[in-house]
Scaffold this active site. Structure first.
Site, mmCIF file in Angstrom:
data_model
loop_
_atom_site.group_PDB
_atom_site.id
_atom_site.type_symbol
_atom_site.label_atom_id
_atom_site.label_comp_id
_atom_site.label_asym_id
_atom_site.label_seq_id
_atom_site.Cartn_x
_atom_site.Cartn_y
_atom_site.Cartn_z
ATOM 1 N N SER A 124 0.895 -1.150 -0.128
ATOM 2 C CA SER A 124 -0.149 0.077 -0.033
ATOM 3 C C SER A 124 0.796 1.075 -0.002
ATOM 4 O O SER A 124 1.945 1.130 0.174
ATOM 5 C CB SER A 124 -0.910 -0.124 1.057
ATOM 6 N N LYS A 125 0.158 2.435 -0.060
ATOM 7 C CA LYS A 125 0.907 3.602 -0.268
ATOM 8 C C LYS A 125 1.588 4.014 0.948
ATOM 9 O O LYS A 125 2.645 4.614 0.825
ATOM 10 C CB LYS A 125 -0.145 4.858 -0.481
ATOM 11 N N ARG A 126 1.149 3.426 2.077
ATOM 12 C CA ARG A 126 1.727 3.791 3.514
ATOM 13 C C ARG A 126 3.043 3.174 3.530
ATOM 14 O O ARG A 126 3.864 3.617 4.367
ATOM 15 C CB ARG A 126 0.896 3.192 4.390
#
Ligand code: GLU
Ligand code: ZN
Length: 498
Positions: A261-263
């Site tokens: 994910s972008k995290r």
């Protein structure tokens, strides 16, 4: 057999994610393999998540990747978004009437219903379901409302949504081209909202209507969409449409087996581009995130993938996004791609690093020079950024390093200084026109032999004087690439330090 069509339907909610590049690639490859066409559709019905420039980024990324769109939005010469193809518009916000018309059909047949429940009622319901550990979802409160009540509510202007009337019993089943037979109990499928209070369709309605009207025959998307698929199948059945082939790609996970994910750091294609990854490497790498040729081969260009790809060879198990593997791929392509091309691609990075300016590299002579510089390090660098970093010393005005670095292992400062003084005279005697790699190497080696200087004792200080670094390209390459003037200047500077 109908004409094969696949699609890539991203939402313009930011820079294109590397997982989306994978989805685009697989759909493109399925189309190529089956002689079909590839459609790009912009799914922008979630106005809150819309990001300015998102559509342009999607188009430019596909362009950069060499993934050709047969139908859909593209950028015209003035960099404006235009569209091509017979089944447009290919932007969902331009298709609102189409969705309204279709949801009307469902309402008429009783396959959809109005829901007037307030936000408060829905969150109260959810809270209760969570407290009693029941599955969350709509309870069918407004389903089966009598005509009179319905008309009253509609007339009074209370906001409403339209929901899918999921059959209460039975199963919804389908055969996924990758995962095999899949079955969902209808009792666990939520009465999904199809039309929101603002008159925009939800993803579920829009995706099915569009895929059908655009003639999509094959749908490949990430497994995270699997729970949505029975809702879509029900819609196809209710509309009386032919169900396309579904092929859900394995989940994309990081090395800790968490969903990518972008995290977790940079995952947009743009980030990788800016870090100096080559598109060939990215394509090759993502192709293997869910597919493999069934043998040991690992290097495939996009063109080669178009030939060898097959849906049957797609994997079920999660695909691990391994950054080391990506670096490995990038390194392969850094070595493989021809020198002119790598140099061209490195130029923006050189400009960015401030070591050359734009006007400089326009000339052929300067370009030829940059090629030599690139050739010094390109087999060692993993990325274009690393490449440009590693040759920064070539362009530096003055080198900064510790004088003790000039002394080779058991040699002494005096010895190193003496060698440098000798080399300065020797190299100074070579003419500019004789400044060729082979002759430089020959002259220096002969001098070492004749004077019994010792290879390490001589070449180590020379290399350090020219690079200021413990590790660098070899001394002859450096002498050659730096050119006479810089070489003599750097040797003098080293001598002065000792
Ligand atoms: N718009 C969805 C997305 O952003 C499309 C999902 C699908 O392929 O059905 O990925
Ligand atoms: Zn309701």
């Amino acid at each position: 057999m109908p004409h094969i069509k696949t699609r890539f339907p991203p939402s313009p909610t930011g820079f294109l994610h590397i997982g989306s590049l994978r989805t685009a690639l697989f759909n493109y490859l399925i189309a190529k393999k089956l002689d079909g066409s590839f459609v790009l559709r912009i799914e922008d019905t979630d106005r809150e998540r819309f990001v300015e420039g998102g559509v342009e980024n999607i188009i430019q990324t596909l362009d950069w990747a060499g993934i050709q769109v047969d139908e859909g939005p593209y950028l015209d010469e003035g960099k404006n978004i235009a569209q091509k193809g017979e089944s447009g518009p290919y932007v969902q916000s331009q298709r609102l009437d189409i969705y309204k018309k279709h949801v009307q059909k469902l309402l008429e047949k009783g396959d959809a219903y109005y829901c007037f429940c307030s936000k408060e009622r829905l969150s109260e319901l959810r809270k209760k379901q969570e407290e009693t550990k029941q599955p969350t979802g709509y309870d069918g409160h407004c389903r089966g409302m009598n005509k009179k009540d319905l008309e009253e509510k509609l007339n009074s202007g209370i906001p409403f949504v339209i929901r899918l009337a999921v059959p209460k019993e039975g199963k919804t089943t389908f055969t996924d081209a990758i995962l095999g037979d899949i079955s969902f109990d209808n009792s666990i499928i939520d009465d999904q909202v199809l039309m929101k209070a603002d008159g925009f369709p939800t993803y579920h309605l829009a995706v099915v209507v569009d895929d059908h009207l655009m003639g999509i025959t094959h749908i490949s998307r990430g497994s995270e969409w699997l729970p949505s698929t029975p809702k879509h199948i029900l819609l196809y059945i209710m509309f009386g449409w032919e169900i396309p082939v579904y092929a859900h790609q394995p989940l994309l996970v990081n090395e800790k087996k968490q969903k990518l994910s972008k995290r977790h750091g940079d995952v947009s294609v743009k980030d990788f581009k800016e870090k100096g990854y080559l598109i060939e490497a990215l394509i090759n790498f993502v192709a293997f995130l869910g597919w493999n040729p069934g043998d040991e081969r690992e290097i495939f260009s996009l063109k080669e993938l178009e030939n060898v790809f097959s849906l049957e060879k797609m994997a079920k198990s999660p695909a691990v996004f391994n950054r080391e593997k990506l670096e490995w791929y990038n390194k392969q392509y850094m070595m493989q791609i021809d020198l002119d091309e790598v140099t061209k691609r490195a130029i923006p990075f050189f400009i960015n690093a401030g070591v050359v300016d734009k006007t400089q590299v326009d000339g052929l002579e300067e370009f030829e020079y940059l090629k030599k510089v690139v050739d010094l390090e390109r087999t060692r660098a993993n990325t274009l950024v690393e490449l440009v970093d590693s040759v920064g010393f070539i362009f530096a005005k003055d080198l900064v390093y510790d004088a003790s670095l000039l002394v080779w292992k058991k040699s002494t400062k005096e010895d190193a200084k003496e060698k440098l003084i000798g080399l300065k005279v020797l190299l100074g005697s070579i003419s500019e026109s004789g400044w060729e790699l082979a002759s430089i190497e020959q002259v220096v080696k002969e001098w070492i032999t004749k004077n019994e200087c010792g290879v390490g004792n001589t070449l180590w200080p020379l290399r350090v004087a020219l690079s200021g670094q413990k590790n660098s390209p070899g001394p002859f390459d450096l002498v050659y690439v730096l050119g006479k003037e810089k070489v003599l200047k750097r040797i003098s500077a080293a001598i002065d330090m000792m």
